[in-house]
Design a protein around this motif. Structure first.
Motif, PDB file in Angstrom:
ATOM      1  N   VAL A  57      -7.158  37.147 -29.145  1.00  0.00           N
ATOM      2  CA  VAL A  57      -5.972  37.981 -28.992  1.00  0.00           C
ATOM      3  C   VAL A  57      -6.368  39.350 -28.455  1.00  0.00           C
ATOM      4  N   GLY A  64      -2.347  44.361 -29.926  1.00  0.00           N
ATOM      5  CA  GLY A  64      -0.898  44.195 -29.911  1.00  0.00           C
ATOM      6  C   GLY A  64      -0.453  42.753 -29.790  1.00  0.00           C
ATOM      7  N   GLY A  65      -1.416  41.823 -29.757  1.00  0.00           N
ATOM      8  CA  GLY A  65      -1.082  40.415 -29.621  1.00  0.00           C
ATOM      9  C   GLY A  65      -0.510  39.835 -30.909  1.00  0.00           C
ATOM     10  N   TYR A  66       0.290  38.790 -30.759  1.00  0.00           N
ATOM     11  CA  TYR A  66       0.963  38.143 -31.892  1.00  0.00           C
ATOM     12  C   TYR A  66      -0.054  37.410 -32.759  1.00  0.00           C
ATOM     13  N   LYS A 121       3.813  35.305 -38.607  1.00  0.00           N
ATOM     14  CA  LYS A 121       5.095  35.753 -39.134  1.00  0.00           C
ATOM     15  C   LYS A 121       5.190  35.370 -40.602  1.00  0.00           C
ATOM     16  N   THR A 180       6.598  40.500 -38.931  1.00  0.00           N
ATOM     17  CA  THR A 180       5.992  39.887 -37.749  1.00  0.00           C
ATOM     18  C   THR A 180       4.701  40.648 -37.494  1.00  0.00           C
ATOM     19  N   TYR A 233       1.200  41.770 -35.785  1.00  0.00           N
ATOM     20  CA  TYR A 233       0.523  41.919 -34.501  1.00  0.00           C
ATOM     21  C   TYR A 233      -0.877  42.489 -34.733  1.00  0.00           C
ATOM     22  N   SER A 234      -1.768  42.235 -33.786  1.00  0.00           N
ATOM     23  CA  SER A 234      -3.149  42.671 -33.916  1.00  0.00           C
ATOM     24  C   SER A 234      -3.302  44.144 -33.566  1.00  0.00           C
ATOM     25  N   ASP A 235      -4.119  44.839 -34.363  1.00  0.00           N
ATOM     26  CA  ASP A 235      -4.426  46.244 -34.087  1.00  0.00           C
ATOM     27  C   ASP A 235      -5.571  46.393 -33.094  1.00  0.00           C
TER      28      ASP A 235
END
Length: 414
Positions: A86, A89-91, A94, A218, A220-222
């Motif tokens: 990823v 900011g990638g998913y 959830k 939801t 997201y990756s930092d």
């Protein structure tokens, strides 16, 4: 002539004997496996399997403020496959928002009620203060009327005039008290309005915070990296359907692939040989051609019982001194820990050692015959053993017992 024939016969016999011995020796070698005594470095190694993991990883956590709103257990509803690469900011995944949505709905209902109370209080305040203002106006009008009547009564008896003056004074006092009461009631009304207004604002803020919290469900990756699943207290990996809590908020992690180690568990016998700082070689079942250098960084002092086993095992951590782009956390590792090394020693395979009555010996090829030679042994590993006496370099020893030599005596060491 007879002498020539005799010499000729003798030559033939010698040739036959030599051929017999030569082919008999070849038969021994064909029937028996042999090995040479070698001189070199003896490596005493402990072999244990393990699992690759990163020594430094960044956890991807779920909402940290859920506890403020009484949400303690949140199920993972969706999660990208382990090993997914990823970007920042990638998913990632959830979380189940059903409990949170219920709290948002409750807050909205409470807001409707609070706003209704605010409106009701506003109407009550308006009506009450209006009545008070009307009463003040009425008293003011009464005073004006009494004053006009007093002006018209200048020719009336003094008692009548005095009565009007007293009435005016009383009305003025009532007006003063009414104004003071109005001021107090106005402050009371303002306080009540502030109270109900504050309740409305408080609930509105709570709803805003719940809606912001809803966005955090939801994940997201930092940072960029490869997603790996984290483990729960029981050792199982968190996946879809697992639960995160305020005490274990991680949903996944991003390991630093440049800092890897092998996590292994040694038995009670081998753990005595393993020390911090020992060199090791780490292989990978998924990539048999890859072998990396490493060093033992941690050896547990207390054993633990692993799931599915009654044997006490001791955790050993082996840091990889180098990296490889193919290596991933969770891969099975084959670890060889070098516990001892002796240089310039004679060695033979373990299969070449035999024993009888506490005497160790080897079958050694000696010309066209085979000797049973006593040998003095040193340290051994899983494959070879050190020979301290009894053999020389390049001697040929047999790995299995030759036939018809059981009754042959053993050549003892001097």
């Amino acid at each position: 002539m007879n002498k020539k024939r005799i010499a000729y016969i003798i030559g033939i016999l010698v040739l036959l004997i030599v051929s017999y011995l030569y082919f008999r020796s070849d038969d021994y070698e064909n029937e028996s496996l042999t090995a040479k005594v070698e001189r070199g470095s003896f490596l005493n190694e402990v072999y244990i399997s393990g699992e690759a993991q990163s020594t430094s990883s960044k956890e991807i956590n779920g909402p940290t403020k859920a506890r403020r709103f009484g949400i303690y257990n949140i199920k993972i509803q969706d999660l990208v496959p382990e090993g997914t690469l990823v970007k920042k900011g990638g998913y990632i995944g959830k979380l189940d928002v059903s409990e949170l949505n219920g709290k948002i709905l409750d807050a909205q209902l409470n807001l409707d009620k609070a706003q209704s109370r605010y409106t009701q209080q506003e109407l009550d305040t308006t009506l009450t203060l209006k009545q008070e203002r009307n009463a003040i106006k009425d008293l003011s009008f009464n005073i004006e009327e009494d004053k006009l009547e007093l002006e018209r009564s200048i020719y009336e008896p003094p008692a009548t005039i005095r009565s009007l003056e007293i009435k005016i004074e009383k009305t003025e006092r009532d007006l003063k008290e009414k104004k003071a009461d109005y001021y107090i009631k106005k402050r009371q009304a303002n306080a009540k309005m502030i109270e109900v207004g504050t309740e409305v604002s408080k609930i509105k803020k709570r709803i805003e915070e719940l809606l912001e919290l809803q966005k955090e469900f939801t994940i997201y990756s930092d940072d960029e990296g490869m997603v790996t699943y984290v483990k729960e207290w029981n050792g199982n990996k968190k996946k879809v359907g697992s639960t995160i809590t305020p005490w274990q908020p991680a949903i996944a992690s991003l390991p630093d692939l440049s800092k890897m180690e092998s996590k292994t568990y040694s038995n009670e016998v081998d753990i005595r040989k393993i020390k911090k700082g020992l060199k090791a070689k780490i292989g990978f079942d998924a990539f048999p051609d890859i072998e990396l250098e490493g060093v033992v960084t941690q050896v547990a002092n207390v054993g633990e019982t692993r799931a599915g086993s009654d044997i006490k095992l001791f955790q050993v951590l082996i840091k990889l001194n180098e990296t490889n782009k193919n290596i991933r956390p969770g891969m099975t590792t084959s670890n060889k820990i070098l516990t001892d090394q002796k240089d310039d020693v004679l060695m033979i395979p373990l299969e070449a050692v035999f024993s009888k009555d506490s005497i160790s010996y080897a079958y050694v090829k000696s010309g066209y015959s085979i000797d049973k030679q006593e040998i003095k042994l040193g340290q051994s590993n899983n494959e070879i053993i050190i020979v301290e006496a009894g053999l020389e370099e390049d001697d040929v020893v047999f790995l299995n017992k030759p036939e018809n030599l059981d009754d042959k005596s053993i050549k003892l060491l001097n």
